[in-house]
Write an enzyme that holds these catalytic residues in place. Structure first.
Site, PDB file in Angstrom:
ATOM      1  N   ASP A  79     -11.465   2.750   3.799  1.00 25.70           N
ATOM      2  CA  ASP A  79     -11.882   1.343   3.748  1.00 25.70           C
ATOM      3  C   ASP A  79     -13.393   1.228   3.547  1.00 25.70           C
ATOM      4  OD1 ASP A  79      -9.974  -0.719   3.943  1.00 25.70           O
ATOM      5  OD2 ASP A  79      -9.580  -0.266   6.053  1.00 25.70           O
TER       6      ASP A  79
ATOM      7  N   LYS B 171       0.841  -1.204   0.000  1.00 26.71           N
ATOM      8  CA  LYS B 171       0.000   0.000   0.000  1.00 26.71           C
ATOM      9  C   LYS B 171       0.873   1.250   0.000  1.00 26.71           C
ATOM     10  CE  LYS B 171      -3.892  -2.247   2.192  1.00 26.71           C
ATOM     11  NZ  LYS B 171      -4.395  -2.799   3.440  1.00 26.71           N
TER      12      LYS B 171
ATOM     13  N   GLN C 184      -5.089  -1.396   9.496  1.00 26.07           N
ATOM     14  CA  GLN C 184      -5.008  -2.757   8.964  1.00 26.07           C
ATOM     15  C   GLN C 184      -5.645  -3.759   9.924  1.00 26.07           C
ATOM     16  OE1 GLN C 184      -3.758  -3.499   5.888  1.00 26.07           O
ATOM     17  NE2 GLN C 184      -4.129  -5.676   6.147  1.00 26.07           N
TER      18      GLN C 184
HETATM   19  N1  GUN Z   1      -6.973  -6.734   6.024  1.00 30.03           N
HETATM   20  C1  GUN Z   1      -7.167  -7.457   4.901  1.00 30.03           C
HETATM   21  N2  GUN Z   1      -7.820  -6.734   3.964  1.00 30.03           N
HETATM   22  C2  GUN Z   1      -8.036  -5.522   4.523  1.00 30.03           C
HETATM   23  C3  GUN Z   1      -8.642  -4.322   4.037  1.00 30.03           C
HETATM   24  O1  GUN Z   1      -9.151  -4.226   2.919  1.00 30.03           O
HETATM   25  N3  GUN Z   1      -8.657  -3.275   4.908  1.00 30.03           N
HETATM   26  C4  GUN Z   1      -8.137  -3.350   6.155  1.00 30.03           C
HETATM   27  N4  GUN Z   1      -8.212  -2.285   6.931  1.00 30.03           N
HETATM   28  N5  GUN Z   1      -7.563  -4.441   6.631  1.00 30.03           N
HETATM   29  C5  GUN Z   1      -7.513  -5.517   5.809  1.00 30.03           C
END
Ligand code: GUN
Length: 294
Positions: A121, A54, A98
Site C-alpha cells: 500500500d 483484489k 484493508q
Molecule cells: N480502503 C480503500 N482503499 C484502500 C487502499 O488502497 N488500501 C487499503 N489498505 N485500504 C483501502
C-alpha cells in the site's frame, strides 16, 4: 474544445497483461511466485467487494493470494500477531490490511507493524519518507496509477503547473510528491484554500482527490489542461436509485480540458493494477533481482 477521454480501464488491462508476463518470467527463470496477503477485519460491504476483486485479480496475474477474513471483534493484539506472522512468511511478498479498521483498533499501529519491504500500500512512514526524499519507495497504488496515466499522456512534465486538490496521506500528499519528482510546480489545495477556482484555473495538471461530488467546476479548468479525477462519489438520482460521479463536473470540464479521466472507468481500475505492480516490485526487491522486462 472537447477533451480526449483517458481510458483507465484499457490502460489497466494493458498494465495487468504486462504484470502477468513479468510473473511468468519470475516463475520460469527464478522459481518465484509473488504472493499477496490481504487482511480484512469485519463485514463492511464495500471493503468485502474490494477484497474479492483484489483476490481475483491477483490470481488472474498468476500470483498467489492469501486472504485473511477476521471477525469484527478481533483484538488489535491478534491482528498485530497476524501481521507479524505474514512479515515472517517467505511466501508472502506483499501485505495489505484493508482500511478502514474497526474503531477499537489503532490503524497507525497496524500500518507501522507491516514490514516496509512488504507494505504494498506504501502507507508505512518508511515508504512515505523514502518517497519524500527521492528514495526507492513503494508508492501508494492510487497516486501511482494517476502518475502512470499522466506520464503516458504528457511524457515530460517538467515545469508544468500541477494542482492536487486534497491532502490525504493515501492520495493527495503522495501525489504531490510524485509530481514534484517529475519537476512540476506543485500546489496542494484543500477545503480551506482561498479562491480555489483561481488556483485550479492556473493548472496544466489537475488531480482531484477530495471526495466531494463534482466540487471542481468545469469552467474553472484551464483550456487544454489534463484532469485526473480520483473521486468516487455515490449520489442519489431522482428515481430513487444512485449513480457514481467524480470530484469534477465531468461534462463541463471535458469542454475545456485537453484530456480527462472518466468516473467510473478512469483512476479506479488503475488502483488494483498498481497493487499487483507493487507486489511484483516487492517480490523482486526481496529476492535481490531486477524486475523482468516484458
Ligand atoms: N480502503 C480503500 N482503499 C484502500 C487502499 O488502497 N488500501 C487499503 N489498505 N485500504 C483501502
Amino acid at each position: 474544445m472537447t477533451a480526449d477521454i483517458i481510458d483507465g480501464k484499457a490502460f489497466a488491462a494493458r498494465l495487468r497483461e504486462n504484470i502477468t508476463g513479468q510473473v511468468a518470467i519470475l516463475k520460469d527463470k527464478h522459481n518465484i511466485t509473488p504472493g499477496l496477503a490481504v487482511v480484512i477485519v469485519g463485514e463492511d460491504p464495500a471493503s468485502q467487494i474490494y477484497v474479492r476483486n483484489k483476490n481475483k485479480s491477483t490470481l488472474e496475474a498468476g500470483m498467489n493470494s492469501f486472504e485473511h477474513v477476521l471477525p469484527e471483534n478481533t483484538s488489535e493484539k491478534d491482528l498485530l500477531a497476524l501481521v507479524d506472522k505474514l512479515n515472517n512468511d517467505p511466501a508472502v511478498n506483499g501485505i495489505l490490511v484493508q482500511l478502514p479498521l474497526p474503531k477499537h483498533i489503532n490503524e497507525s499501529a497496524v500500518i507501522d507493524a507491516i514490514s516496509p519491504a512488504k507494505d504494498v500500500d506504501g502507507f508505512h512512514v518508511i515508504n512515505s519518507g523514502l518517497l519524500a526524499t527521492g528514495g526507492d519507495a513503494i508508492v501508494p497504488c492510487t497516486p501511482l496509477g494517476c502518475l502512470l496515466m499522466l506520464q503516458d499522456r504528457l511524457g515530460d512534465m517538467s515545469g508544468l503547473d500541477a494542482v492536487v486538490v486534497g491532502r490525504s496521506n493515501i492520495v493527495g500528499k503522495p501525489m504531490a510528491q510524485l509530481l514534484l519528482n517529475e519537476s512540476c510546480t506543485v500546489t496542494i489545495a484543500h477545503s480551506r484554500t482561498k479562491n480555489l477556482p483561481e488556483v485550479v484555473g492556473r493548472a496544466d495538471i489537475v488531480v482531484a482527490a477530495v471526495g466531494r461530488p463534482e466540487i471542481i467546476k468545469g469552467d474553472w479548468i484551464k483550456p487544454g489542461a489534463t484532469v485526473i479525477d480520483v473521486g468516487i462519489n455515490r449520489v442519489p438520482k431522482e428515481d430513487g436509485k444512485s449513480r457514481i460521479v467524480g470530484d469534477v463536473e465531468f461534462a463541463a470540464a471535458a469542454e475545456r480540458a485537453g484530456a480527462i479521466t472518466p468516473v467510473p472507468g478512469g483512476v479506479g481500475p488503475m488502483t488494483i493494477a498498481c497493487l499487483l505492480k507493487n507486489t511484483v516490485t516487492a517480490a523482486c526487491r526481496q529476492a535481490g533481482i531486477e524486475e523482468p522486462e516484458v
